[in-house]
Design a protein around this motif. Structure first.
Motif, PDB file in Angstrom:
ATOM      1  N   TYR A  61       0.951  -1.088   0.053  1.00  0.00           N
ATOM      2  CA  TYR A  61       0.108  -0.071  -0.103  1.00  0.00           C
ATOM      3  C   TYR A  61       0.850   1.234   0.083  1.00  0.00           C
ATOM      4  CZ  TYR A  61      -3.289   3.675   1.813  1.00  0.00           C
ATOM      5  OH  TYR A  61      -3.718   5.027   1.641  1.00  0.00           O
ATOM      6  N   ARG A  62       1.955   1.125   0.812  1.00  0.00           N
ATOM      7  CA  ARG A  62       2.892   2.451   0.923  1.00  0.00           C
ATOM      8  C   ARG A  62       3.531   2.479  -0.422  1.00  0.00           C
ATOM      9  NH1 ARG A  62       7.652   1.364   5.035  1.00  0.00           N
ATOM     10  NH2 ARG A  62       8.251   0.446   3.102  1.00  0.00           N
ATOM     11  N   LYS A  63       3.977   1.550  -1.264  1.00  0.00           N
ATOM     12  CA  LYS A  63       4.395   1.759  -2.587  1.00  0.00           C
ATOM     13  C   LYS A  63       3.395   2.450  -3.491  1.00  0.00           C
ATOM     14  CE  LYS A  63       7.887  -1.973  -2.264  1.00  0.00           C
ATOM     15  NZ  LYS A  63       8.136  -3.170  -2.707  1.00  0.00           N
ATOM     16  N   PHE A  71       2.367   7.923   9.859  1.00  0.00           N
ATOM     17  CA  PHE A  71       2.050   7.111  10.958  1.00  0.00           C
ATOM     18  C   PHE A  71       0.547   6.946  11.197  1.00  0.00           C
ATOM     19  CE2 PHE A  71       0.808   6.526  15.396  1.00  0.00           C
ATOM     20  CZ  PHE A  71       1.326   4.994  15.626  1.00  0.00           C
ATOM     21  N   GLY A  72      -0.270   7.959  10.994  1.00  0.00           N
ATOM     22  CA  GLY A  72      -1.717   7.855  11.193  1.00  0.00           C
ATOM     23  C   GLY A  72      -2.251   6.955  10.175  1.00  0.00           C
ATOM     24  N   ALA A  73      -1.790   7.135   8.976  1.00  0.00           N
ATOM     25  CA  ALA A  73      -2.394   6.447   7.716  1.00  0.00           C
ATOM     26  C   ALA A  73      -1.695   5.012   7.856  1.00  0.00           C
ATOM     27  CB  ALA A  73      -1.887   6.955   6.445  1.00  0.00           C
ATOM     28  N   ALA A  74      -0.814   4.823   8.478  1.00  0.00           N
ATOM     29  CA  ALA A  74      -0.045   3.349   8.795  1.00  0.00           C
ATOM     30  C   ALA A  74      -0.962   2.779   9.922  1.00  0.00           C
ATOM     31  CB  ALA A  74       1.310   3.319   8.927  1.00  0.00           C
ATOM     32  N   PHE A  75      -1.304   3.314  10.980  1.00  0.00           N
ATOM     33  CA  PHE A  75      -2.143   3.052  11.882  1.00  0.00           C
ATOM     34  C   PHE A  75      -3.432   2.597  11.461  1.00  0.00           C
ATOM     35  CE2 PHE A  75      -5.168   3.718  14.985  1.00  0.00           C
ATOM     36  CZ  PHE A  75      -4.897   2.701  16.197  1.00  0.00           C
ATOM     37  N   ASN A  76      -4.031   3.566  10.830  1.00  0.00           N
ATOM     38  CA  ASN A  76      -5.321   3.071  10.095  1.00  0.00           C
ATOM     39  C   ASN A  76      -5.486   1.986   9.563  1.00  0.00           C
ATOM     40  OD1 ASN A  76      -6.500   5.388  11.569  1.00  0.00           O
ATOM     41  ND2 ASN A  76      -6.357   6.634   9.883  1.00  0.00           N
ATOM     42  N   PHE A  77      -4.296   1.864   8.442  1.00  0.00           N
ATOM     43  CA  PHE A  77      -4.315   0.851   7.647  1.00  0.00           C
ATOM     44  C   PHE A  77      -4.231  -0.468   8.428  1.00  0.00           C
ATOM     45  CE2 PHE A  77      -1.821  -2.651   5.718  1.00  0.00           C
ATOM     46  CZ  PHE A  77      -2.497  -2.916   4.553  1.00  0.00           C
ATOM     47  N   ALA A 165      -1.456  -2.696  15.994  1.00  0.00           N
ATOM     48  CA  ALA A 165      -1.734  -1.545  14.769  1.00  0.00           C
ATOM     49  C   ALA A 165      -0.972  -0.451  15.278  1.00  0.00           C
ATOM     50  CB  ALA A 165      -3.142  -1.284  14.738  1.00  0.00           C
ATOM     51  N   LEU A 166      -0.519  -0.016  16.466  1.00  0.00           N
ATOM     52  CA  LEU A 166       0.549   0.938  16.712  1.00  0.00           C
ATOM     53  C   LEU A 166       1.862   0.396  16.475  1.00  0.00           C
ATOM     54  CD1 LEU A 166      -1.020   2.252  20.155  1.00  0.00           C
ATOM     55  CD2 LEU A 166      -0.757   3.685  18.164  1.00  0.00           C
ATOM     56  N   ILE A 167       2.237  -0.639  16.968  1.00  0.00           N
ATOM     57  CA  ILE A 167       3.447  -1.413  16.437  1.00  0.00           C
ATOM     58  C   ILE A 167       3.723  -1.270  14.943  1.00  0.00           C
ATOM     59  CG2 ILE A 167       4.855  -3.283  16.686  1.00  0.00           C
ATOM     60  CD1 ILE A 167       3.659  -3.859  19.685  1.00  0.00           C
ATOM     61  N   LEU A 168       2.668  -1.857  14.393  1.00  0.00           N
ATOM     62  CA  LEU A 168       2.758  -2.071  12.896  1.00  0.00           C
ATOM     63  C   LEU A 168       2.813  -0.778  12.135  1.00  0.00           C
ATOM     64  CD1 LEU A 168       0.139  -5.004  12.417  1.00  0.00           C
ATOM     65  CD2 LEU A 168       2.724  -5.262  12.133  1.00  0.00           C
ATOM     66  N   LYS A 173       5.453   3.010   8.709  1.00  0.00           N
ATOM     67  CA  LYS A 173       5.568   4.421   8.234  1.00  0.00           C
ATOM     68  C   LYS A 173       6.830   4.789   7.658  1.00  0.00           C
ATOM     69  CE  LYS A 173       7.439   6.606  12.619  1.00  0.00           C
ATOM     70  NZ  LYS A 173       8.903   6.499  12.184  1.00  0.00           N
ATOM     71  N   LYS A 174       6.916   5.623   6.956  1.00  0.00           N
ATOM     72  CA  LYS A 174       7.999   5.944   6.070  1.00  0.00           C
ATOM     73  C   LYS A 174       7.880   7.501   5.744  1.00  0.00           C
ATOM     74  CE  LYS A 174      11.350   4.686   2.471  1.00  0.00           C
ATOM     75  NZ  LYS A 174      11.539   3.732   1.413  1.00  0.00           N
ATOM     76  N   ARG A 175       8.738   8.435   6.339  1.00  0.00           N
ATOM     77  CA  ARG A 175       8.583   9.830   6.438  1.00  0.00           C
ATOM     78  C   ARG A 175       9.440  10.088   4.831  1.00  0.00           C
ATOM     79  NH1 ARG A 175      11.519  14.082   8.858  1.00  0.00           N
ATOM     80  NH2 ARG A 175      12.912  12.632   9.391  1.00  0.00           N
ATOM     81  N   ASP A 176       8.814  11.071   3.957  1.00  0.00           N
ATOM     82  CA  ASP A 176       9.885  11.639   3.044  1.00  0.00           C
ATOM     83  C   ASP A 176      10.708  12.880   3.557  1.00  0.00           C
ATOM     84  OD1 ASP A 176      10.771  13.062   0.783  1.00  0.00           O
ATOM     85  OD2 ASP A 176       8.482  13.225  -0.089  1.00  0.00           O
ATOM     86  N   LYS A 177      11.886  12.403   3.718  1.00  0.00           N
ATOM     87  CA  LYS A 177      12.759  13.310   4.146  1.00  0.00           C
ATOM     88  C   LYS A 177      13.474  14.430   3.202  1.00  0.00           C
ATOM     89  CE  LYS A 177      14.632   9.464   6.895  1.00  0.00           C
ATOM     90  NZ  LYS A 177      15.726   8.741   7.359  1.00  0.00           N
ATOM     91  N   SER A 178      12.814  14.431   1.828  1.00  0.00           N
ATOM     92  CA  SER A 178      12.971  15.489   0.947  1.00  0.00           C
ATOM     93  C   SER A 178      12.287  16.767   1.540  1.00  0.00           C
ATOM     94  CB  SER A 178      12.930  15.107  -0.330  1.00  0.00           C
ATOM     95  OG  SER A 178      11.323  15.272  -0.598  1.00  0.00           O
ATOM     96  N   LEU A 179      11.089  16.492   2.316  1.00  0.00           N
ATOM     97  CA  LEU A 179      10.291  17.649   2.780  1.00  0.00           C
ATOM     98  C   LEU A 179      10.848  18.541   3.841  1.00  0.00           C
ATOM     99  CD1 LEU A 179       6.847  16.070   2.302  1.00  0.00           C
ATOM    100  CD2 LEU A 179       8.225  17.428   0.709  1.00  0.00           C
ATOM    101  N   ASP A 180      12.262  17.774   4.563  1.00  0.00           N
ATOM    102  CA  ASP A 180      12.721  18.417   5.786  1.00  0.00           C
ATOM    103  C   ASP A 180      13.290  19.746   5.061  1.00  0.00           C
ATOM    104  OD1 ASP A 180      11.822  16.430   7.116  1.00  0.00           O
ATOM    105  OD2 ASP A 180      13.588  15.368   7.519  1.00  0.00           O
TER     106      ASP A 180
END
Length: 181
Positions: A61-63, A71-77, A165-168, A173-180
């Motif tokens: 799904y992330r791909k 994280f929120g979307a990953a938890f919901n999923f 689900a919190l652990i998963l 989760k994977k953050r886009d570091k280019s937005l930093d």
């Protein structure tokens, strides 16, 4: 460009597959021997397969949404996947317990009670139990294998699913570091 799936819709789709795999796994262990359904091996295999599938589908799904997921979307999923998978799994178990083999709930209750008593004996607690306590324990275990008992068990498991689900979610989760900045 096709619209991105929401975490809820992706979780429902993954949960359907997870539930079907869970039913298949339950029937395989049932055909190996009904007592196998209360074995530690069954519990471990079910847990590993479930977590593995949630992680696999979460990465897929992330791909599909660009390679990054908050994280929120990953938890919901993860939570939706676990809940939908569990509901389908319970429906499959109800079919097994009450349609395919109506005597199975009694067999399961007896096997669960035997396993519990063996564990209590290993701790030296079983000798201190009265026959009334053992009868109450037997009734409680048997109630867990009724349709209402199975649904109640799933309601209590919602807390467990949220923790898992919190652990998963943290794993997926994977953050886009280019937005930093």
């Amino acid at each position: 460009m096709e619209p991105k799936q929401t975490p809820f819709k992706a979780g429902v789709n993954a949960g359907l597959i997870l539930g079907i795999v869970s039913i298949i796994l339950t029937f395989v262990f049932y055909f190996l021997g009904a007592e196998q359904l209360v074995s530690t091996l069954f519990q471990v295999v079910s847990l590993v397969v479930s977590l593995g599938l949630v992680i696999y589908f979460g990465i897929q799904y992330r791909k599909s949404i660009g390679g990054y997921m908050e994280f929120g979307a990953a938890f919901n999923f993860s939570f939706v996947t676990l809940v939908v998978g569990a509901l389908i799994s319970v429906a499959g178990m109800m079919i097994l317990y009450f349609v395919v083999d109506p005597a199975l709930p009694g067999v399961m209750a007896d096997a669960t009670l035997e396993k519990s008593m063996a564990m209590m004996e290993s701790f030296g607690v079983a000798d201190a139990m009265t026959s009334d306590q053992i009868d109450e324990m037997r009734k409680s275990v048997a109630d867990g294998f009724t349709p209402l008992g199975m649904l109640k068990g799933q309601l209590f498991m919602l807390i467990g699913y949220a923790i898992i689900a919190l652990i998963l979610g943290a794993i997926l989760k994977k953050r886009d570091k280019s937005l930093d900045y």
